[in-house]
Design a protein around this motif. Sequence first.
Motif, PDB file in Angstrom:
ATOM      1  N   ARG A 133      -2.053   6.044  -8.522  1.00 59.39           N
ATOM      2  CA  ARG A 133      -0.908   6.133  -7.603  1.00 59.39           C
ATOM      3  C   ARG A 133       0.300   5.392  -8.158  1.00 59.39           C
ATOM      4  NH1 ARG A 133      -4.154   6.074  -1.765  1.00 59.39           N
ATOM      5  NH2 ARG A 133      -5.347   7.904  -2.355  1.00 59.39           N
ATOM      6  N   GLY A 151       0.855  -1.200   0.000  1.00 57.34           N
ATOM      7  CA  GLY A 151       0.000   0.000   0.000  1.00 57.34           C
ATOM      8  C   GLY A 151       0.879   1.235   0.000  1.00 57.34           C
ATOM      9  N   LEU A 196       2.623   0.474   6.241  1.00 57.01           N
ATOM     10  CA  LEU A 196       2.632   1.793   6.881  1.00 57.01           C
ATOM     11  C   LEU A 196       1.312   2.513   6.647  1.00 57.01           C
ATOM     12  CD1 LEU A 196       6.282   2.581   5.749  1.00 57.01           C
ATOM     13  CD2 LEU A 196       5.509   1.671   7.952  1.00 57.01           C
ATOM     14  N   CYS A 197       0.657   2.810   7.747  1.00 58.26           N
ATOM     15  CA  CYS A 197      -0.605   3.547   7.715  1.00 58.26           C
ATOM     16  C   CYS A 197      -1.634   2.877   6.795  1.00 58.26           C
ATOM     17  CB  CYS A 197      -0.379   4.994   7.303  1.00 58.26           C
ATOM     18  SG  CYS A 197       0.915   5.824   8.232  1.00 58.26           S
ATOM     19  N   GLY A 229       0.990   3.940  -1.608  1.00 59.67           N
ATOM     20  CA  GLY A 229       0.394   5.272  -1.768  1.00 59.67           C
ATOM     21  C   GLY A 229       1.143   6.119  -2.781  1.00 59.67           C
ATOM     22  N   THR A 276       5.975   8.540   6.041  1.00 63.19           N
ATOM     23  CA  THR A 276       5.151   8.427   4.835  1.00 63.19           C
ATOM     24  C   THR A 276       4.307   9.695   4.701  1.00 63.19           C
ATOM     25  OG1 THR A 276       3.213   7.473   5.901  1.00 63.19           O
ATOM     26  CG2 THR A 276       4.942   5.932   5.235  1.00 63.19           C
ATOM     27  N   ASP A 277       3.685   9.823   3.515  1.00 63.86           N
ATOM     28  CA  ASP A 277       2.804  10.952   3.250  1.00 63.86           C
ATOM     29  C   ASP A 277       1.681  11.014   4.297  1.00 63.86           C
ATOM     30  OD1 ASP A 277       1.627  12.976   1.607  1.00 63.86           O
ATOM     31  OD2 ASP A 277       0.204  11.481   0.868  1.00 63.86           O
ATOM     32  N   PHE A 278       1.058   9.871   4.585  1.00 64.17           N
ATOM     33  CA  PHE A 278      -0.042   9.851   5.555  1.00 64.17           C
ATOM     34  C   PHE A 278       0.438  10.170   6.967  1.00 64.17           C
ATOM     35  CE2 PHE A 278      -4.220   8.532   3.914  1.00 64.17           C
ATOM     36  CZ  PHE A 278      -3.907   8.451   2.571  1.00 64.17           C
ATOM     37  N   VAL A 285       3.683  -2.034  -3.515  1.00 64.93           N
ATOM     38  CA  VAL A 285       2.462  -2.715  -3.949  1.00 64.93           C
ATOM     39  C   VAL A 285       1.315  -1.737  -3.735  1.00 64.93           C
ATOM     40  CG1 VAL A 285       0.939  -4.694  -3.557  1.00 64.93           C
ATOM     41  CG2 VAL A 285       3.419  -4.951  -3.276  1.00 64.93           C
ATOM     42  N   GLU A 286       0.543  -1.501  -4.777  1.00 65.43           N
ATOM     43  CA  GLU A 286      -0.521  -0.490  -4.683  1.00 65.43           C
ATOM     44  C   GLU A 286      -1.637  -0.874  -5.640  1.00 65.43           C
ATOM     45  OE1 GLU A 286      -1.226   2.403  -2.782  1.00 65.43           O
ATOM     46  OE2 GLU A 286      -2.980   2.212  -4.053  1.00 65.43           O
ATOM     47  N   ARG A 287      -2.878  -0.788  -5.138  1.00 63.33           N
ATOM     48  CA  ARG A 287      -3.973  -1.242  -6.009  1.00 63.33           C
ATOM     49  C   ARG A 287      -4.490  -0.143  -6.940  1.00 63.33           C
ATOM     50  NH1 ARG A 287      -8.976  -1.642  -1.692  1.00 63.33           N
ATOM     51  NH2 ARG A 287      -8.891   0.545  -1.136  1.00 63.33           N
ATOM     52  N   LEU A 288      -4.234   1.122  -6.607  1.00 60.95           N
ATOM     53  CA  LEU A 288      -4.786   2.213  -7.427  1.00 60.95           C
ATOM     54  C   LEU A 288      -3.841   2.611  -8.565  1.00 60.95           C
ATOM     55  CD1 LEU A 288      -6.394   4.574  -4.759  1.00 60.95           C
ATOM     56  CD2 LEU A 288      -7.495   2.817  -6.163  1.00 60.95           C
ATOM     57  N   LEU A 325      -1.404  -4.554  -7.587  1.00 58.35           N
ATOM     58  CA  LEU A 325      -2.076  -5.789  -7.204  1.00 58.35           C
ATOM     59  C   LEU A 325      -2.519  -5.678  -5.745  1.00 58.35           C
ATOM     60  CD1 LEU A 325      -2.552  -8.421  -8.847  1.00 58.35           C
ATOM     61  CD2 LEU A 325      -0.508  -9.367  -7.805  1.00 58.35           C
ATOM     62  N   ASP A 326      -3.367  -6.583  -5.329  1.00 61.66           N
ATOM     63  CA  ASP A 326      -3.848  -6.606  -3.948  1.00 61.66           C
ATOM     64  C   ASP A 326      -2.737  -7.116  -3.010  1.00 61.66           C
ATOM     65  OD1 ASP A 326      -5.973  -6.731  -1.860  1.00 61.66           O
ATOM     66  OD2 ASP A 326      -5.499  -8.861  -1.970  1.00 61.66           O
ATOM     67  N   SER A 327      -2.502  -6.367  -1.927  1.00 64.50           N
ATOM     68  CA  SER A 327      -1.411  -6.705  -0.995  1.00 64.50           C
ATOM     69  C   SER A 327      -1.530  -8.123  -0.451  1.00 64.50           C
ATOM     70  CB  SER A 327      -1.432  -5.744   0.199  1.00 64.50           C
ATOM     71  OG  SER A 327      -1.141  -4.456  -0.214  1.00 64.50           O
TER      72      SER A 327
HETATM   73  C1  LIG Z   1      -3.982   5.097   3.971  1.00 63.28           C
HETATM   74  S1  LIG Z   1      -3.061   4.924   2.500  1.00 63.28           S
HETATM   75  C2  LIG Z   1      -1.374   4.896   3.092  1.00 63.28           C
HETATM   76  C3  LIG Z   1      -0.393   5.110   1.988  1.00 63.28           C
HETATM   77  C4  LIG Z   1       1.086   5.104   2.425  1.00 63.28           C
HETATM   78  N1  LIG Z   1       1.488   3.828   2.974  1.00 63.28           N
HETATM   79  C5  LIG Z   1       1.320   6.201   3.406  1.00 63.28           C
HETATM   80  O1  LIG Z   1       1.463   5.892   4.606  1.00 63.28           O
HETATM   81  O2  LIG Z   1       1.346   7.370   2.992  1.00 63.28           O
HETATM   82  C6  LIG Z   1      -3.340   3.227   2.096  1.00 63.28           C
HETATM   83  C7  LIG Z   1      -2.828   2.881   0.700  1.00 63.28           C
HETATM   84  O3  LIG Z   1      -2.956   1.472   0.511  1.00 63.28           O
HETATM   85  C8  LIG Z   1      -3.597   1.222  -0.719  1.00 63.28           C
HETATM   86  N2  LIG Z   1      -4.325  -0.023  -0.509  1.00 63.28           N
HETATM   87  C9  LIG Z   1      -5.389  -0.235   0.296  1.00 63.28           C
HETATM   88  N3  LIG Z   1      -5.759  -1.509   0.284  1.00 63.28           N
HETATM   89  C10 LIG Z   1      -4.911  -2.140  -0.571  1.00 63.28           C
HETATM   90  C11 LIG Z   1      -4.770  -3.474  -1.010  1.00 63.28           C
HETATM   91  N4  LIG Z   1      -5.604  -4.427  -0.565  1.00 63.28           N
HETATM   92  N5  LIG Z   1      -3.802  -3.778  -1.886  1.00 63.28           N
HETATM   93  C12 LIG Z   1      -2.946  -2.817  -2.336  1.00 63.28           C
HETATM   94  N6  LIG Z   1      -3.029  -1.517  -1.951  1.00 63.28           N
HETATM   95  C13 LIG Z   1      -3.987  -1.190  -1.081  1.00 63.28           C
HETATM   96  C14 LIG Z   1      -4.502   2.410  -0.947  1.00 63.28           C
HETATM   97  O4  LIG Z   1      -4.837   2.587  -2.311  1.00 63.28           O
HETATM   98  C15 LIG Z   1      -3.624   3.534  -0.403  1.00 63.28           C
HETATM   99  O5  LIG Z   1      -2.762   4.043  -1.391  1.00 63.28           O
END
Ligand SMILES: C[S@@+](CC[C@H](N)C(=O)[O-])C[C@H]1O[C@@H](n2cnc3c(N)ncnc32)[C@H](O)[C@@H]1O
Length: 204
Positions: free
Chosen positions: A68, A40, A110-111, A42, A182-184, A62-65, A89-91
């Motif tokens: 991003r 994730g 992270l977050c 981000g 991280t950004d969050f 790894v990021e699903r969007l 892909l899904d984490s």
């Molecule tokens: C709250 S944000 C945190 C982003 C980054 N880790 C940070 O701390 O700035 C969660 C991130 O995880 C991604 N995410 C959520 N569920 C996911 C999954 N099942 N597989 C991959 N990415 C996922 C979201 O799209 C988002 O970018």
Amino acid sequence: MNQLEAREPMLCEYTPKDYFGQVSGVDIFGNDHPLEIDLGCGDGTFLLEMAQHYPERNFLGVERLLGRVKKVCRKAEKLGLTNVKVLRLDSKYVVEWLLSPGCVSKLHLLCPDPWPKDRHHKRRLVQVSFFEALEKVIMPGGEFYFKTDHSEYFEWSQEKAQLFGRFPELEWAEDAFFYPKTDFQVQWEGEGKSIHRMRFQRPV
Ligand SMILES: C[S@@+](CC[C@H](N)C(=O)[O-])C[C@H]1O[C@@H](n2cnc3c(N)ncnc32)[C@H](O)[C@@H]1O
């Protein structure tokens, strides 16, 4: 033709040849440098800072969007980083099915989304089964890092770690080693929230 086939992947984007096979750092990067995973990732703030600081390590975000993924890849390519790749892909799938046993030196979560409603707790990534999957993919002596601003998710995760019971917790003092925010984390600390963190090791 679906969206995945129609789109030309960016240079730093990693697309497995076979989504039902297993991949290691060598498959992804073509070398055997230590592999770190950011689940994730981000906007990639953490991933890219780590990759710049540790050129001798490989970093897979790894990021699903898609938006991003593209953003992180654009930044990585602009910085000329060859030790960063992003996988859309899904984490959970990546940890449970895609990564080869023992191929990860460090895994960062992270977050993550805290899924605060009771009926959504089953969607949380941290479960006993998640630790079981980590035990397979993290190499002996490798580490798992977790941060959240969400106190209840933090307690939940501590409880799952204890129920799993095979990863000793390591100390993690603020600024003990290079570990960019991280950004969050920056956003939440800006709102006055505190961040909880845990660090575990797979026994050697
Ligand atoms: C709250 S944000 C945190 C982003 C980054 N880790 C940070 O701390 O700035 C969660 C991130 O995880 C991604 N995410 C959520 N569920 C996911 C999954 N099942 N597989 C991959 N990415 C996922 C979201 O799209 C988002 O970018």
